[in-house]
Design a protein around this motif. Structure first.
Motif, PDB file in Angstrom:
ATOM      1  N   UNK A 148       0.923  -1.380  -0.024  1.00  0.00           N
ATOM      2  CA  UNK A 148       0.098   0.055   0.073  1.00  0.00           C
ATOM      3  C   UNK A 148       0.957   1.386   0.175  1.00  0.00           C
ATOM      4  N   UNK A 149       2.129   1.226   0.522  1.00  0.00           N
ATOM      5  CA  UNK A 149       2.890   2.541   0.552  1.00  0.00           C
ATOM      6  C   UNK A 149       3.488   2.949  -0.770  1.00  0.00           C
ATOM      7  N   UNK A 150       3.254   1.842  -1.825  1.00  0.00           N
ATOM      8  CA  UNK A 150       3.676   2.373  -2.953  1.00  0.00           C
ATOM      9  C   UNK A 150       2.679   2.468  -4.023  1.00  0.00           C
ATOM     10  N   UNK A 151       1.314   2.854  -3.214  1.00  0.00           N
ATOM     11  CA  UNK A 151       0.101   3.637  -3.994  1.00  0.00           C
ATOM     12  C   UNK A 151       0.588   4.621  -5.169  1.00  0.00           C
ATOM     13  N   UNK A 152      -0.036   4.734  -6.293  1.00  0.00           N
ATOM     14  CA  UNK A 152       0.315   5.623  -7.092  1.00  0.00           C
ATOM     15  C   UNK A 152      -0.962   6.457  -7.092  1.00  0.00           C
ATOM     16  N   UNK A 153      -1.121   7.799  -7.424  1.00  0.00           N
ATOM     17  CA  UNK A 153      -2.013   8.760  -7.571  1.00  0.00           C
ATOM     18  C   UNK A 153      -1.520  10.033  -8.200  1.00  0.00           C
ATOM     19  N   UNK A 154      -2.438  10.380  -9.343  1.00  0.00           N
ATOM     20  CA  UNK A 154      -2.274  11.702  -9.988  1.00  0.00           C
ATOM     21  C   UNK A 154      -3.523  12.079 -10.629  1.00  0.00           C
ATOM     22  N   UNK A 181      -3.663  24.478  -4.641  1.00  0.00           N
ATOM     23  CA  UNK A 181      -4.733  23.950  -4.175  1.00  0.00           C
ATOM     24  C   UNK A 181      -4.530  22.441  -3.665  1.00  0.00           C
ATOM     25  N   UNK A 182      -3.857  21.785  -4.290  1.00  0.00           N
ATOM     26  CA  UNK A 182      -3.920  20.328  -3.867  1.00  0.00           C
ATOM     27  C   UNK A 182      -2.336  19.827  -3.737  1.00  0.00           C
ATOM     28  N   UNK A 183      -2.223  18.767  -2.944  1.00  0.00           N
ATOM     29  CA  UNK A 183      -0.857  18.284  -2.832  1.00  0.00           C
ATOM     30  C   UNK A 183      -1.175  16.654  -3.136  1.00  0.00           C
ATOM     31  N   UNK A 184      -0.624  16.352  -4.280  1.00  0.00           N
ATOM     32  CA  UNK A 184      -0.632  14.841  -4.737  1.00  0.00           C
ATOM     33  C   UNK A 184      -0.077  14.194  -3.569  1.00  0.00           C
ATOM     34  N   UNK A 185       1.289  14.226  -3.121  1.00  0.00           N
ATOM     35  CA  UNK A 185       1.939  13.389  -2.492  1.00  0.00           C
ATOM     36  C   UNK A 185       0.979  13.285  -0.951  1.00  0.00           C
ATOM     37  N   UNK A 186       0.532  14.186  -0.597  1.00  0.00           N
ATOM     38  CA  UNK A 186      -0.353  14.157   0.801  1.00  0.00           C
ATOM     39  C   UNK A 186      -1.381  13.333   0.571  1.00  0.00           C
ATOM     40  N   UNK A 187      -2.182  13.288  -0.630  1.00  0.00           N
ATOM     41  CA  UNK A 187      -3.383  12.641  -1.085  1.00  0.00           C
ATOM     42  C   UNK A 187      -2.771  11.150  -0.974  1.00  0.00           C
ATOM     43  N   UNK A 188      -1.746  10.931  -1.690  1.00  0.00           N
ATOM     44  CA  UNK A 188      -1.230   9.560  -1.888  1.00  0.00           C
ATOM     45  C   UNK A 188      -0.870   8.996  -0.658  1.00  0.00           C
ATOM     46  N   UNK A 189      -0.202   9.675   0.081  1.00  0.00           N
ATOM     47  CA  UNK A 189       0.198   9.225   1.681  1.00  0.00           C
ATOM     48  C   UNK A 189      -1.247   8.810   2.373  1.00  0.00           C
ATOM     49  N   UNK A 190      -2.187   9.750   2.206  1.00  0.00           N
ATOM     50  CA  UNK A 190      -3.426   9.491   3.009  1.00  0.00           C
ATOM     51  C   UNK A 190      -4.037   8.254   2.637  1.00  0.00           C
ATOM     52  N   UNK A 191      -4.125   7.889   1.136  1.00  0.00           N
ATOM     53  CA  UNK A 191      -4.737   6.819   0.692  1.00  0.00           C
ATOM     54  C   UNK A 191      -4.114   5.471   1.266  1.00  0.00           C
ATOM     55  N   UNK A 192      -2.958   5.561   1.400  1.00  0.00           N
ATOM     56  CA  UNK A 192      -1.864   4.377   1.924  1.00  0.00           C
ATOM     57  C   UNK A 192      -2.138   4.177   3.536  1.00  0.00           C
ATOM     58  N   UNK A 193      -2.277   5.282   4.275  1.00  0.00           N
ATOM     59  CA  UNK A 193      -2.373   5.082   5.449  1.00  0.00           C
ATOM     60  C   UNK A 193      -3.911   4.719   5.815  1.00  0.00           C
ATOM     61  N   UNK A 194      -4.791   4.989   5.176  1.00  0.00           N
ATOM     62  CA  UNK A 194      -6.154   4.968   5.581  1.00  0.00           C
ATOM     63  C   UNK A 194      -6.415   3.414   4.913  1.00  0.00           C
ATOM     64  N   UNK A 195      -5.785   3.011   4.048  1.00  0.00           N
ATOM     65  CA  UNK A 195      -6.104   1.589   3.473  1.00  0.00           C
ATOM     66  C   UNK A 195      -5.307   0.606   4.561  1.00  0.00           C
TER      67      UNK A 195
END
Length: 719
Positions: free
Chosen positions: A389-395, A470-484
């Motif tokens: 999950x820590x390698x999740x990709x999001x853009x 307005x957005x920080x993709x890296x923050x969103x990506x880390x949030x997805x990993x943590x929440x999962x």
């Protein structure tokens, strides 16, 4: 060119004729024998089927009379199916089923005709039990056999074949009732008065809930080529789904829905299903999705689904059409060896106004009527391997070309550039009007706010605020990993821009649509520079909630420390940054003498060290002002006794109140409530037993009641 004549000796012709004659005779004789014994075979097969249904599924199957009707049709009457210890599932008064003989020789049961007169399918749900539980029962497996790998494409092919095999060439159904009873609280009935298939043409008339509506499912069916084209509509009104409204408080209706299957076959080793789905004037009303009716006038999906040995995929060749706008979705779920989720959205460059016009009516209220020019293109790419999950990709990228806002909709997105009135809400109710401008004595310009607070808050919440759009993709990506990994919403990805838009421009109703609207408005403001970064931060600092009925840095600095925002020390700045995620528990962080509780020291050192590394503060090994923070005298009377330990870090709040990505969530909420805000807020402050274990629970309850009384008195007096 003339082909040469082939002469076959007469004796060979005679031998061939005799062979064919003998084979024909054997076939006729065998057929005659089979015909004479077919009643006995039918009796044996029926008895075997009834015994198997009882043994494997606990079904009591009864058939009044049965027998052959013609060469390949079986007629039955007084049929009933009753699951063990459950309500009756099916009763059929009279039914005739015919099969095709040629496919039967190869083991395929294809229906040639179905005639049914009066029947009932009754599904009953009682608590967690239903009378269709037997469907979920697994057949007993032979322990001697080894488990083979499942090929999803083969399963899909076989399943679809069985579905089309069961579509008869000719069908006539009269008075067949399908009924659902959900715990005696929600009912739905469908009475098929007539349904026919004649030459592939399907026609039907269905009465819904006796006299509520009359539906029709009409179209064309071609089972041999795996093709169908059917449409659902109602007489003189919209198609409504009363069960959803009664059970889930969700209103759904539409004019017509059309489904078309064009082809289903293997392609390159994968099973490919091609088709389309279209709907007219779809209306959805669900409080957790939107506070208003959402109307989709015209939507269509051209879909290509691929099913491989270990995956299911909606291919990128698929297209979703909304009015004049289109997007190509790609969805893939891989089951083995690892579960992998993939999603891509590709909206090619197209007219920006067409995109805004394609939004369903009622979806984005504040943008209703907006006029724009230029073109827009959108791309989203998401990939999650559940084992990594820590390698999740999001853009996510929305790219403009010559884009410009010509006219705002219902809401002027530049209104915060000048003085305006802000109304904070708590528990869905407005608190008071706050003027964001010099006429308000507590309003503080950005230049008049101490850098100690500005730097601490930006460090804690949004370090890249002045750099991102307005957005920080890296923050969103880390949030997805943590929440999962945590299986809950523990970390969010909101920026200061998103928090500002949510509070100033949008309603306080927590809905999925509001979140999408928030994202779009942030993009419009940031990418079109409608408001400067400095003004956004200034407004944010003046509206942020920082205590019980305390809003903005001007009120907060005077409330807690009796000083102006420009006078805040580094310790006071870090403390105020710390309470932003959970402002209502601010007073619980102090000892009775006004000093901070010791558990906050690591936070001060953590934020202070980051600030020091970035040149925003002087390195300090003692705690960056922690020991010098003192609550003003007037508030100390409202503090709990030091003997009562309050772990404010254990206080959980909902995502909508979270001002920092590190905020925690209310563990008592389910996923749907966390997404859409289902339940009202509760006082989630957790009071732990005092260090003095001799203090009784009754005393602690009395102290808590006294503290709540003090807080109410404090709010009333405006202290």
């Amino acid at each position: 060119m003339q082909l040469p004549k082939i002469k076959i000796p007469k004796k060979y012709l005679k031998i061939g004729a005799w062979v064919l004659g003998v084979l024909a005779l054997l076939f006729v004789a065998g057929g005659a024998i089979a015909y004479s014994k077919r009643e006995a075979l039918l009796n044996k097969m029926v008895a075997k089927a009834i015994a198997k249904a009882e043994k494997d599924y606990g079904l009591d199957v009864k058939i009044g009379e049965y027998g052959f009707n013609g060469l390949s049709s079986v007629h039955m009457n007084k049929v009933s199916v009753v699951p063990k210890d459950r309500d009756t599932l099916t009763t059929i008064n009279d039914i005739t089923v015919g099969v095709k003989l040629l496919p039967l020789l190869f083991g395929d049961v294809k229906l040639s005709e179905v005639t049914l007169n009066e029947g009932k399918l009754n599904v009953v749900l009682r608590d967690t039990l239903t009378n269709i539980d037997f469907i979920l029962k697994r057949k007993k497996k032979d322990s001697s056999t080894t488990k083979s790998k499942v090929d999803l494409s083969e399963i899909a092919n076989n399943l679809l074949n069985q579905v089309f095999y069961k579509i008869p060439d000719d069908m006539e159904i009269k008075n067949f009732m399908m009924q659902l009873n959900d715990n005696d609280t929600a009912f739905v009935k469908f009475l098929t008065t007539t349904a026919t298939i004649d030459g592939g043409e399907l026609k039907s008339t269905i009465k819904v809930n006796d006299t509520a509506a009359v539906w029709h499912i009409n179209g064309n069916l071609d089972p041999s080529d795996k093709q169908l084209d059917v449409m659902l509509f109602a007489d003189g009104r919209k198609v409504e789904l009363p069960y959803l409204e009664n059970k889930l408080h969700t209103k759904v209706n539409f004019d017509t829905v059309k489904t078309q299957m064009k082809d289903a076959s293997f392609s390159g080793g994968d099973y490919k299903i091609s088709g389309s789905w279209a709907i007219k004037n779809l209306l959805i009303n669900q409080p957790r999705i939107s506070a208003e009716d959402i109307v989709v006038p015209d939507a269509r999906v051209e879909a290509d689904m691929l099913i491989g040995a270990n995956f299911v995929c909606l291919d990128s060749t698929s297209t979703v059409f909304l009015r004049d706008a289109s997007v190509h979705p790609y969805l893939k779920y891989t089951l083995s060896p690892n579960k992998i989720y993939e999603m891509k959205l590709n909206a090619p460059e197209q007219d920006a106004q067409a995109i805004f016009n394609s939004f369903p009516v009622g979806l984005f209220e504040s943008l209703d009527g907006i006029k724009v020019q230029g073109k827009l293109k959108y791309n989203l790419d998401f990939y999650l391997d559940t084992t990594l999950p820590d390698s999740v990709k999001f853009s996510s990228t929305l790219t403009p070309t010559d884009f410009k806002v010509l006219h705002f909709g219902k809401t002027d997105l530049t209104k915060i550039n000048s003085d305006f009135v802000y109304t904070p809400y708590e528990y869905g109710k407005p608190m008071r009007n706050i003027t964001i401008g010099p006429s308000n004595p507590n309003f503080t310009r950005l230049d008049d706010i101490s850098p100690n607070f500005k730097n601490a808050l930006l460090t804690a919440e949004d370090p890249s605020f002045f750099r991102h759009k307005g957005f920080v993709e890296e923050s969103i990506r880390k949030s997805i990993a943590v929440n999962f990994k945590e299986k809950k919403f523990k970390r969010g990805g909101s920026t200061i821009s998103m928090q500002l838009v949510k509070n100033v421009f949008l309603s306080r109703k927590k809905t999925l649509v509001r979140k999408a609207e928030e994202i779009l408005i942030v993009w419009l403001i940031e990418n079109n520079r409608l408001v400067s970064k400095s003004r956004m931060l200034e407004v944010y600092f003046n509206i942020i909630e920082m205590g019980n009925n305390v809003y903005g840095i001007g009120e907060a600095s005077r409330h807690y420390f009796g000083k102006s925002p420009s006078e805040l020390t580094i310790g006071e700045g870090i403390f105020l940054a710390n309470i932003v995620p959970k402002p209502k528990v601010a007073l619980y962080k102090f000892m009775s003498n006004g000093s901070l509780k010791g558990y906050l020291l690591p936070y001060f050192r953590y934020i202070g060290n980051i600030m020091a590394r970035r040149g925003l503060a002087t390195s300090d090994s003692t705690g960056y002002g922690f020991y010098n923070v003192r609550l003003r005298e007037g508030l100390r009377q409202y503090l709990l006794p030091d003997s009562t330990t309050i772990d404010t870090n254990a206080v959980d709040i909902g995502e909508d109140d979270m001002m920092t990505p590190e905020g925690m969530q209310d563990k008592s909420k389910n996923l749907f409530d966390r997404l859409f805000g289902g339940a009202a807020k509760k006082d989630t402050t957790k009071v732990q037993p005092a260090a003095d274990t001799t203090k009784k629970k009754k005393q602690l309850r009395q102290e808590r009641r006294e503290e709540r009384r003090r807080q109410k008195e404090q709010e009333k007096n405006g202290n």
